[in-house]
Write a protein that holds these residues in place. Structure first.
Motif, PDB file in Angstrom:
ATOM      1  N   HIS A   1      41.234  27.316  -2.110  1.00 37.48           N
ATOM      2  CA  HIS A   1      41.067  26.506  -3.314  1.00 37.48           C
ATOM      3  C   HIS A   1      41.267  27.434  -4.505  1.00 37.48           C
ATOM      4  CE1 HIS A   1      39.575  22.947  -1.267  1.00 37.48           C
ATOM      5  NE2 HIS A   1      38.934  23.782  -0.479  1.00 37.48           N
ATOM      6  N   THR A   2      42.225  27.113  -5.360  1.00 41.61           N
ATOM      7  CA  THR A   2      42.460  27.891  -6.565  1.00 41.61           C
ATOM      8  C   THR A   2      42.256  26.978  -7.768  1.00 41.61           C
ATOM      9  OG1 THR A   2      44.829  27.374  -6.626  1.00 41.61           O
ATOM     10  CG2 THR A   2      44.165  29.372  -5.410  1.00 41.61           C
ATOM     11  N   CYS A   3      42.235  27.583  -8.951  1.00 41.43           N
ATOM     12  CA  CYS A   3      42.136  26.773 -10.164  1.00 41.43           C
ATOM     13  C   CYS A   3      42.988  27.395 -11.258  1.00 41.43           C
ATOM     14  CB  CYS A   3      40.685  26.621 -10.609  1.00 41.43           C
ATOM     15  SG  CYS A   3      39.984  28.043 -11.442  1.00 41.43           S
ATOM     16  N   PRO A   4      43.416  26.579 -12.210  1.00 41.80           N
ATOM     17  CA  PRO A   4      44.161  27.101 -13.355  1.00 41.80           C
ATOM     18  C   PRO A   4      43.194  27.620 -14.418  1.00 41.80           C
ATOM     19  CG  PRO A   4      44.029  24.728 -13.504  1.00 41.80           C
ATOM     20  CD  PRO A   4      43.367  25.116 -12.204  1.00 41.80           C
ATOM     21  N   PRO A   5      43.668  28.463 -15.317  1.00 42.25           N
ATOM     22  CA  PRO A   5      42.774  28.997 -16.356  1.00 42.25           C
ATOM     23  C   PRO A   5      42.267  27.944 -17.335  1.00 42.25           C
ATOM     24  CG  PRO A   5      45.043  29.714 -16.718  1.00 42.25           C
ATOM     25  CD  PRO A   5      45.012  29.016 -15.402  1.00 42.25           C
ATOM     26  N   ASP A   6      42.953  26.794 -17.429  1.00 45.32           N
ATOM     27  CA  ASP A   6      42.492  25.770 -18.362  1.00 45.32           C
ATOM     28  C   ASP A   6      41.509  24.777 -17.729  1.00 45.32           C
ATOM     29  OD1 ASP A   6      44.336  24.483 -16.758  1.00 45.32           O
ATOM     30  OD2 ASP A   6      45.461  23.583 -18.412  1.00 45.32           O
ATOM     31  N   ALA A   7      41.124  25.012 -16.485  1.00 43.04           N
ATOM     32  CA  ALA A   7      40.099  24.171 -15.850  1.00 43.04           C
ATOM     33  C   ALA A   7      38.764  24.405 -16.543  1.00 43.04           C
ATOM     34  CB  ALA A   7      39.980  24.514 -14.365  1.00 43.04           C
ATOM     35  N   SER A   8      37.915  23.394 -16.508  1.00 43.55           N
ATOM     36  CA  SER A   8      36.583  23.562 -17.105  1.00 43.55           C
ATOM     37  C   SER A   8      35.632  24.164 -16.083  1.00 43.55           C
ATOM     38  CB  SER A   8      36.042  22.219 -17.593  1.00 43.55           C
ATOM     39  OG  SER A   8      35.626  21.421 -16.498  1.00 43.55           O
ATOM     40  N   VAL A   9      34.649  24.871 -16.590  1.00 53.32           N
ATOM     41  CA  VAL A   9      33.618  25.454 -15.719  1.00 53.32           C
ATOM     42  C   VAL A   9      32.907  24.337 -14.962  1.00 53.32           C
ATOM     43  CG1 VAL A   9      31.424  26.703 -15.698  1.00 53.32           C
ATOM     44  CG2 VAL A   9      33.327  27.536 -17.098  1.00 53.32           C
ATOM     45  N   HIS A  10      32.664  23.225 -15.647  1.00 54.02           N
ATOM     46  CA  HIS A  10      31.990  22.097 -15.011  1.00 54.02           C
ATOM     47  C   HIS A  10      32.801  21.571 -13.830  1.00 54.02           C
ATOM     48  CE1 HIS A  10      29.571  18.527 -14.509  1.00 54.02           C
ATOM     49  NE2 HIS A  10      30.657  17.785 -14.634  1.00 54.02           N
ATOM     50  N   ASP A  11      34.112  21.388 -14.027  1.00 49.90           N
ATOM     51  CA  ASP A  11      34.964  20.896 -12.937  1.00 49.90           C
ATOM     52  C   ASP A  11      35.027  21.890 -11.788  1.00 49.90           C
ATOM     53  OD1 ASP A  11      35.455  18.567 -14.328  1.00 49.90           O
ATOM     54  OD2 ASP A  11      37.435  19.200 -15.060  1.00 49.90           O
ATOM     55  N   LEU A  12      35.090  23.178 -12.108  1.00 44.56           N
ATOM     56  CA  LEU A  12      35.132  24.182 -11.046  1.00 44.56           C
ATOM     57  C   LEU A  12      33.816  24.193 -10.269  1.00 44.56           C
ATOM     58  CD1 LEU A  12      36.636  26.324  -9.503  1.00 44.56           C
ATOM     59  CD2 LEU A  12      35.829  28.008 -11.182  1.00 44.56           C
ATOM     60  N   ALA A  13      32.702  24.023 -10.959  1.00 43.32           N
ATOM     61  CA  ALA A  13      31.401  23.952 -10.272  1.00 43.32           C
ATOM     62  C   ALA A  13      31.396  22.788  -9.286  1.00 43.32           C
ATOM     63  CB  ALA A  13      30.271  23.800 -11.284  1.00 43.32           C
ATOM     64  N   GLN A  14      31.968  21.663  -9.695  1.00 42.04           N
ATOM     65  CA  GLN A  14      32.043  20.497  -8.811  1.00 42.04           C
ATOM     66  C   GLN A  14      32.922  20.781  -7.601  1.00 42.04           C
ATOM     67  OE1 GLN A  14      30.195  17.546  -9.493  1.00 42.04           O
ATOM     68  NE2 GLN A  14      30.615  17.435  -7.316  1.00 42.04           N
ATOM     69  N   THR A  15      34.060  21.430  -7.822  1.00 35.55           N
ATOM     70  CA  THR A  15      34.961  21.789  -6.726  1.00 35.55           C
ATOM     71  C   THR A  15      34.271  22.729  -5.748  1.00 35.55           C
ATOM     72  OG1 THR A  15      36.926  21.526  -8.101  1.00 35.55           O
ATOM     73  CG2 THR A  15      37.149  22.941  -6.161  1.00 35.55           C
ATOM     74  N   MET A  16      33.577  23.724  -6.274  1.00 30.52           N
ATOM     75  CA  MET A  16      32.878  24.685  -5.412  1.00 30.52           C
ATOM     76  C   MET A  16      31.802  23.989  -4.576  1.00 30.52           C
ATOM     77  SD  MET A  16      32.564  27.917  -7.990  1.00 30.52           S
ATOM     78  CE  MET A  16      33.243  29.444  -7.349  1.00 30.52           C
ATOM     79  N   THR A  17      31.105  23.060  -5.193  1.00 26.67           N
ATOM     80  CA  THR A  17      30.068  22.314  -4.483  1.00 26.67           C
ATOM     81  C   THR A  17      30.677  21.401  -3.428  1.00 26.67           C
ATOM     82  OG1 THR A  17      28.648  22.360  -6.434  1.00 26.67           O
ATOM     83  CG2 THR A  17      28.154  20.686  -4.774  1.00 26.67           C
ATOM     84  N   ASP A  18      31.694  20.658  -3.810  1.00 23.65           N
ATOM     85  CA  ASP A  18      32.319  19.709  -2.885  1.00 23.65           C
ATOM     86  C   ASP A  18      32.925  20.389  -1.663  1.00 23.65           C
ATOM     87  OD1 ASP A  18      31.650  17.698  -4.670  1.00 23.65           O
ATOM     88  OD2 ASP A  18      33.694  17.453  -5.449  1.00 23.65           O
ATOM     89  N   HIS A  19      33.534  21.555  -1.885  1.00 23.62           N
ATOM     90  CA  HIS A  19      34.239  22.232  -0.790  1.00 23.62           C
ATOM     91  C   HIS A  19      33.452  23.396  -0.190  1.00 23.62           C
ATOM     92  CE1 HIS A  19      37.811  19.835  -1.463  1.00 23.62           C
ATOM     93  NE2 HIS A  19      37.657  20.053  -2.759  1.00 23.62           N
ATOM     94  N   ARG A  20      32.243  23.601  -0.700  1.00 22.82           N
ATOM     95  CA  ARG A  20      31.364  24.657  -0.185  1.00 22.82           C
ATOM     96  C   ARG A  20      32.036  26.030  -0.185  1.00 22.82           C
ATOM     97  NH1 ARG A  20      26.805  22.615   3.411  1.00 22.82           N
ATOM     98  NH2 ARG A  20      26.749  24.835   3.738  1.00 22.82           N
TER      99      ARG A  20
END
Length: 144
Positions: free
Chosen positions: A81-100
């Protein structure tokens, strides 16, 4: 807050390892740098996988000490799972939680590795955001 802002504060250094290196070498790098994961990359620019302390612990449990001589590629998670630099911290936190997942490489539009964010980085950023909001609310209430 965007991930790019978080990276400006924490830095863009990313510890990488070639998939052909041994798991023992990976463990040495993790210990030496005091980190929880390495991006697997032959050129240090493109993400081929990720290997974490958890991967090593589970691998040792399943395969025994012989795993230490095996290449990192035999243990790494290839679907990263990667993310772009313009992703929000909130969205990344959700991704990390959802995908463990606890570590997410940050890649630019060309797929080039430009940083890595850990769950600890995300938690700190969110706490900083909440503290700023609290200060603004207190100022607003005191000056109203």
């Amino acid at each position: 807050m965007q991930i790019s802002s978080l990276l400006r504060h924490k830095g863009r250094e990313v510890a990488t390892i070639a998939g052909s290196e041994s798991v023992r070498t990976a463990l040495g790098l993790l210990a030496e740098k005091g980190i929880g994961a390495l991006v697997v990359s032959a050129d240090g620019r493109h993400v081929e996988g990720i290997v974490s302390e958890r991967d090593v612990a589970r691998g040792l449990h399943d395969h025994g000490a012989g795993l230490l001589a095996e290449p990192v590629s035999s243990l790494m998670t290839a679907q990263v799972h990667t993310c772009p630099p313009d992703a929000s911290v909130h969205d990344l936190a959700q991704t990390m939680t959802d995908h463990r997942v606890r570590h997410v490489p940050v890649v630019d539009d060309d797929g080039v590795l430009i940083g890595i964010v850990s769950i600890g980085d995300v938690v700190k950023a969110r706490l900083d955001e909440l503290e700023d909001e609290k200060k603004h609310m207190v100022d607003y209430i005191q000056h109203s």
